[in-house]
Enzyme design. Structure first.
Site, short mmCIF file in Angstrom:
data_model
loop_
_atom_site.label_atom_id
_atom_site.label_comp_id
_atom_site.label_asym_id
_atom_site.label_seq_id
_atom_site.Cartn_x
_atom_site.Cartn_y
_atom_site.Cartn_z
N ARG A 27 0.85 -1.20 0.00
CA ARG A 27 0.00 0.00 0.00
C ARG A 27 0.89 1.25 0.00
O ARG A 27 0.55 2.27 -0.58
CB ARG A 27 -0.97 0.00 1.20
CG ARG A 27 -1.78 1.28 1.30
CD ARG A 27 -3.09 1.15 2.07
NE ARG A 27 -3.06 0.24 3.18
CZ ARG A 27 -2.47 0.48 4.36
NH1 ARG A 27 -1.87 1.63 4.58
NH2 ARG A 27 -2.49 -0.43 5.31
N TYR A 65 -16.80 17.97 -14.09
CA TYR A 65 -17.08 16.55 -14.22
C TYR A 65 -18.10 16.15 -13.14
O TYR A 65 -17.93 16.52 -11.97
CB TYR A 65 -15.78 15.76 -14.07
CG TYR A 65 -15.99 14.28 -14.03
CD1 TYR A 65 -16.41 13.59 -15.17
CD2 TYR A 65 -15.79 13.55 -12.87
CE1 TYR A 65 -16.62 12.23 -15.14
CE2 TYR A 65 -16.00 12.18 -12.83
CZ TYR A 65 -16.41 11.52 -13.96
OH TYR A 65 -16.63 10.18 -13.93
N ASP A 68 -7.52 19.93 -13.09
CA ASP A 68 -7.88 18.63 -13.65
C ASP A 68 -7.54 18.71 -15.14
O ASP A 68 -8.23 19.36 -15.91
CB ASP A 68 -9.38 18.37 -13.42
CG ASP A 68 -9.86 17.04 -14.01
OD1 ASP A 68 -9.17 16.50 -14.89
OD2 ASP A 68 -10.93 16.57 -13.60
N LYS A 70 -8.61 7.93 -18.84
CA LYS A 70 -8.96 8.53 -20.11
C LYS A 70 -7.74 8.52 -21.05
O LYS A 70 -7.30 7.47 -21.42
CB LYS A 70 -9.53 9.93 -19.87
CG LYS A 70 -10.54 10.00 -18.70
CD LYS A 70 -11.81 9.21 -18.93
CE LYS A 70 -12.67 9.05 -17.67
NZ LYS A 70 -12.99 10.28 -16.95
#
Ligand code: PLP
Length: 379
Positions: free
Chosen positions: A46, A98, A170, A195
């Site tokens: 992690r 978004y 973003d 994306k």
């Protein structure tokens, strides 16, 4: 090093144990230590994973940043940025966001006492008027999703610097191929690597890039403490996708322009939202801060009845009706009921997102087939 070379080489060394040219998928949860605390910098996956580390270095390099951090989704990356804040802090953000970001802000973080102001930030006076002593973060998307509005990144960061406010951009829509917000003064760049970075619609992932060592430490602390880390297989897929980002983006831009101009000329099509048109209100700023206009656009039919839009949405054969964007294949989407359904209708309409708006993510197929498909669907 130039972008095309960085995309292929940044962060990547032949595997020390075998010489493998491609970064191995280190599918492990833990690492054996010689003695307590005596290890090779890897303790538990992690906190550290070699596949992830290579990807994080690559992400940093392609955004002209020093540090990269990868998360299990774009939303998880956004979540980490907001967790830098405290109760009582305020965020200014754009009103054309978004849908998932809007939902995270309004439904999750507002209840922890963080206040979000949504404004039209194409006009920087609106930003100026919302800044106060509690403003700690400005969160922007440009081009915005789905209306392709352009926000002046350098203008925003200049205003924020005077007040010591963090700016996060973003950069999912533009990708590092078209725009590098850190060069324009942003503190943090966020990507939904799902994306364009991944580019093949086969992985969910997010990343953050910064140049600031202190911010990197605080974000790394959140990454390991909250635990939204990507698995090594997903990191491998994004690394593989990155290697062709420049080649894909070149074609996305080329096809995008042809589709936008085709729609513009079509007698049944009304408004086309694409920031490469000279009469687009953000055109000059887009030209200044971007190196091209990408493959994303939205449009409305002249027939405003949503039924007409619905017919187009279900008639395309090459454009697949699906959420998401930025993959090699062309997608068509209905923001009002799909990607932006989490924004209340009234809010959406106020910001110009109509029920008949259609969004396209233009892929890298042959342009003749794409135009023919749109022609038969629009009629
Ligand atoms: C998809 C997307 C996100 C969210 O990313 P996920 O990887 O789906 O969590 C954030 N911002 C933009 C602009 C997006 O398109």
């Amino acid at each position: 090093m130039k972008l095309a070379t960085k995309l292929i080489h940044a962060g990547i060394e032949p595997d020390p144990s075998t010489g493998a040219i491609m970064t191995p998928i280190y599918q492990t949860s833990t690492y054996v230590q010689a003695a307590p605390g005596k290890n090779k910098g890897y303790e538990y996956a992690r906190s550290q994973n070699p596949t992830r580390k290579v990807l994080e270095e690559a992400c940093a390099a392609i955004e002209n940043g020093k540090y990269g951090l990868c998360f299990s989704s774009g939303v998880a990356a956004t979540d980490a940025v907001i967790k830098l804040l405290q109760q009582g802090d305020e965020v200014i953000t754009c009103n054309d966001l978004y849908g998932g970001t809007y939902r995270l802000f309004t439904r999750v973080f507002e209840k922890f006492g963080i206040k979000f102001h949504y404004a039209n930030l194409q006009n920087l006076l609106n930003l100026q008027s919302l800044i106060n002593d509690r403003t700690k973060l400005i969160w922007i998307e440009t081009p915005t999703n789905p209306l392709m509005n352009i926000i002046d990144i350098a203008g925003v960061t200049a205003m924020a610097k005077r007040k010591n406010i963090l700016v996060c951009v973003d950069n999912t829509f533009a990708s590092p191929y078209l725009q590098n917000p850190i060069d324009l003064g942003a503190d943090i760049v966020m990507h939904s690597a799902t994306k364009y970075l991944g580019g093949h619609s086969d992985v969910i992932q997010g990343c953050l890039i910064t140049n600031d060592a202190d911010l990197r430490e605080r974000l790394y602390f959140l990454q390991k403490s909250c635990g939204a880390v990507p698995g090594p297989q997903d990191c491998f897929l994004v690394l593989r996708g990155l290697k062709t980002l420049h080649v894909r983006m070149e074609r996305h831009c080329e096809n995008g322009e042809k589709v936008a101009r085709f729609l513009c000329r079509h007698k049944k099509v009304g408004k086309v939202y694409w920031c490469g048109f000279e009469d687009h209100p953000g055109y000059e700023i887009a030209r200044k801060q971007m190196r091209g206009f990408g493959g994303m656009m939205s449009f409305e039919l002249k027939d405003e009845n949503p039924e007409a839009a619905m017919r187009v949405l279900s008639s395309t054969k090459i454009f697949s009706l699906a959420e998401s964007l930025g993959g090699v294949e062309s997608l068509i989407n209905h923001p009002a009921t799909m990607t932006h359904a989490s924004i209340p209708r009234e809010e959406r309409l106020k910001n110009g997102l109509s029920d008949s708006l259609i969004r396209l993510s233009v892929g890298i197929e042959d342009i003749d087939d794409l135009l023919e498909d749109l022609q038969q669907a629009i009629g």
